[in-house]
Write an enzyme that holds these catalytic residues in place. Structure first.
Site, PDB file in Angstrom:
ATOM      1  N   ILE A 112       0.832  -1.197   0.000  1.00 49.41           N
ATOM      2  CA  ILE A 112       0.000   0.000   0.000  1.00 49.41           C
ATOM      3  C   ILE A 112       0.868   1.250   0.000  1.00 49.41           C
ATOM      4  O   ILE A 112       1.986   1.244   0.533  1.00 49.41           O
ATOM      5  CB  ILE A 112      -0.971  -0.010   1.215  1.00 49.41           C
ATOM      6  CG1 ILE A 112      -1.972   1.140   1.131  1.00 49.41           C
ATOM      7  CG2 ILE A 112      -0.219  -0.051   2.532  1.00 49.41           C
ATOM      8  CD1 ILE A 112      -3.134   1.034   2.122  1.00 49.41           C
ATOM      9  N   CYS A 113       0.367   2.290  -0.630  1.00 52.05           N
ATOM     10  CA  CYS A 113       0.953   3.628  -0.601  1.00 52.05           C
ATOM     11  C   CYS A 113       2.331   3.647  -1.286  1.00 52.05           C
ATOM     12  O   CYS A 113       2.437   3.408  -2.474  1.00 52.05           O
ATOM     13  CB  CYS A 113       0.998   4.118   0.842  1.00 52.05           C
ATOM     14  SG  CYS A 113       1.214   5.889   1.040  1.00 52.05           S
ATOM     15  N   HIS A 114       3.401   3.927  -0.532  1.00 51.88           N
ATOM     16  CA  HIS A 114       4.761   3.953  -1.074  1.00 51.88           C
ATOM     17  C   HIS A 114       5.421   2.575  -1.054  1.00 51.88           C
ATOM     18  O   HIS A 114       6.524   2.403  -1.547  1.00 51.88           O
ATOM     19  CB  HIS A 114       5.638   4.912  -0.259  1.00 51.88           C
ATOM     20  CG  HIS A 114       5.328   6.357  -0.459  1.00 51.88           C
ATOM     21  ND1 HIS A 114       4.239   6.960   0.127  1.00 51.88           N
ATOM     22  CD2 HIS A 114       5.958   7.319  -1.161  1.00 51.88           C
ATOM     23  CE1 HIS A 114       4.220   8.242  -0.207  1.00 51.88           C
ATOM     24  NE2 HIS A 114       5.235   8.488  -1.001  1.00 51.88           N
ATOM     25  N   TRP A 133       0.603   5.277  -4.132  1.00 47.57           N
ATOM     26  CA  TRP A 133       0.528   6.703  -3.837  1.00 47.57           C
ATOM     27  C   TRP A 133       0.946   7.448  -5.103  1.00 47.57           C
ATOM     28  O   TRP A 133       1.861   7.019  -5.817  1.00 47.57           O
ATOM     29  CB  TRP A 133       1.449   7.036  -2.672  1.00 47.57           C
ATOM     30  CG  TRP A 133       1.264   8.413  -2.145  1.00 47.57           C
ATOM     31  CD1 TRP A 133       2.086   9.481  -2.346  1.00 47.57           C
ATOM     32  CD2 TRP A 133       0.182   8.881  -1.339  1.00 47.57           C
ATOM     33  NE1 TRP A 133       1.584  10.579  -1.708  1.00 47.57           N
ATOM     34  CE2 TRP A 133       0.402  10.246  -1.083  1.00 47.57           C
ATOM     35  CE3 TRP A 133      -0.960   8.287  -0.825  1.00 47.57           C
ATOM     36  CZ2 TRP A 133      -0.459  11.029  -0.328  1.00 47.57           C
ATOM     37  CZ3 TRP A 133      -1.825   9.058  -0.062  1.00 47.57           C
ATOM     38  CH2 TRP A 133      -1.566  10.414   0.176  1.00 47.57           C
ATOM     39  N   SER A 161      -2.675  -0.920  -3.199  1.00 48.21           N
ATOM     40  CA  SER A 161      -3.669   0.096  -2.888  1.00 48.21           C
ATOM     41  C   SER A 161      -2.972   1.454  -2.817  1.00 48.21           C
ATOM     42  O   SER A 161      -1.762   1.535  -2.617  1.00 48.21           O
ATOM     43  CB  SER A 161      -4.337  -0.238  -1.550  1.00 48.21           C
ATOM     44  OG  SER A 161      -5.478   0.541  -1.342  1.00 48.21           O
TER      45      SER A 161
END
Length: 185
Positions: A112-114, A133, A161
């Site tokens: 998720i994200c980075h 992200w 995500s």
């Protein structure tokens, strides 16, 4: 539906600077589904968490150093984000090698994200469809990924995500994806 991950062990690979909610919420969902988790990191002791990358947000105890971990001991891998966390992981040969070996094993991986930065460093995004992200999407494209802007993206055994705003959907997806994969014998 509280036992779909009973008997499974999930590795969570994170370093100092991990975004607290991106480790804590998925780990809670995994526990709720019956999984056991182990936090792997670059060093023993504890790792420092952050909130919104800026504010200190407590610590998490490390269960094992990634240099001492074996892919064979885990059913799935979770790579949380936060800017500092994957930036450290992607410069550590043991962390990168563990991630590469995990992906090559065919076991499910979620990020998720980075978090996908480490997947890119391990050369595991080429030809894959994923999300992240916004600020790392160019890096992922440059590493050969097809990047989409969706709350959750599943490509084979890889679930990604965008960030904390998509946490509920991400948690539901990783439980589903991890449960669908064969358990360790």
């Amino acid at each position: 539906m509280a036992d779909e991950l009973r008997g499974r062990t999930v590795a969570i690979l994170a370093a100092d600077g991990v975004e607290r909610v991106e480790l804590e919420a998925p780990r809670g969902a995994l526990y709720g589904a019956g999984a056991r988790t182990e936090l792997l990191s670059l060093h023993g002791g504890e790792i420092a968490a952050r909130q919104m990358d800026l504010d200190p947000a407590g610590t998490f105890p490390v269960d094992r150093q990634v240099s001492e971990a074996s892919v064979e001991d885990y059913d799935a891998l979770l790579l949380p984000g936060g800017t500092m966390n994957p930036d450290q992981l992607r410069t550590d040969p043991d962390a990168v090698g563990f991630v590469r070996s995990f992906v090559q094993s065919g076991k499910p991986v979620a990020s998720i994200c980075h978090g996908p930065w480490t997947l890119a460093e391990a050369d595991c995004v080429r030809g894959k469809r994923l999300t992240s992200w916004p600020s790392i999407r160019t890096d992922l494209r440059n590493a050969g990924a097809e990047v989409v802007d969706e709350e959750v993206c599943v490509d084979g055994r890889l679930t990604t995500s965008r960030g904390p705003q998509d946490m509920a959907a991400f948690c539901a997806a990783i439980v589903e994806q991890f449960a669908a994969a064969p358990a360790l014998a």
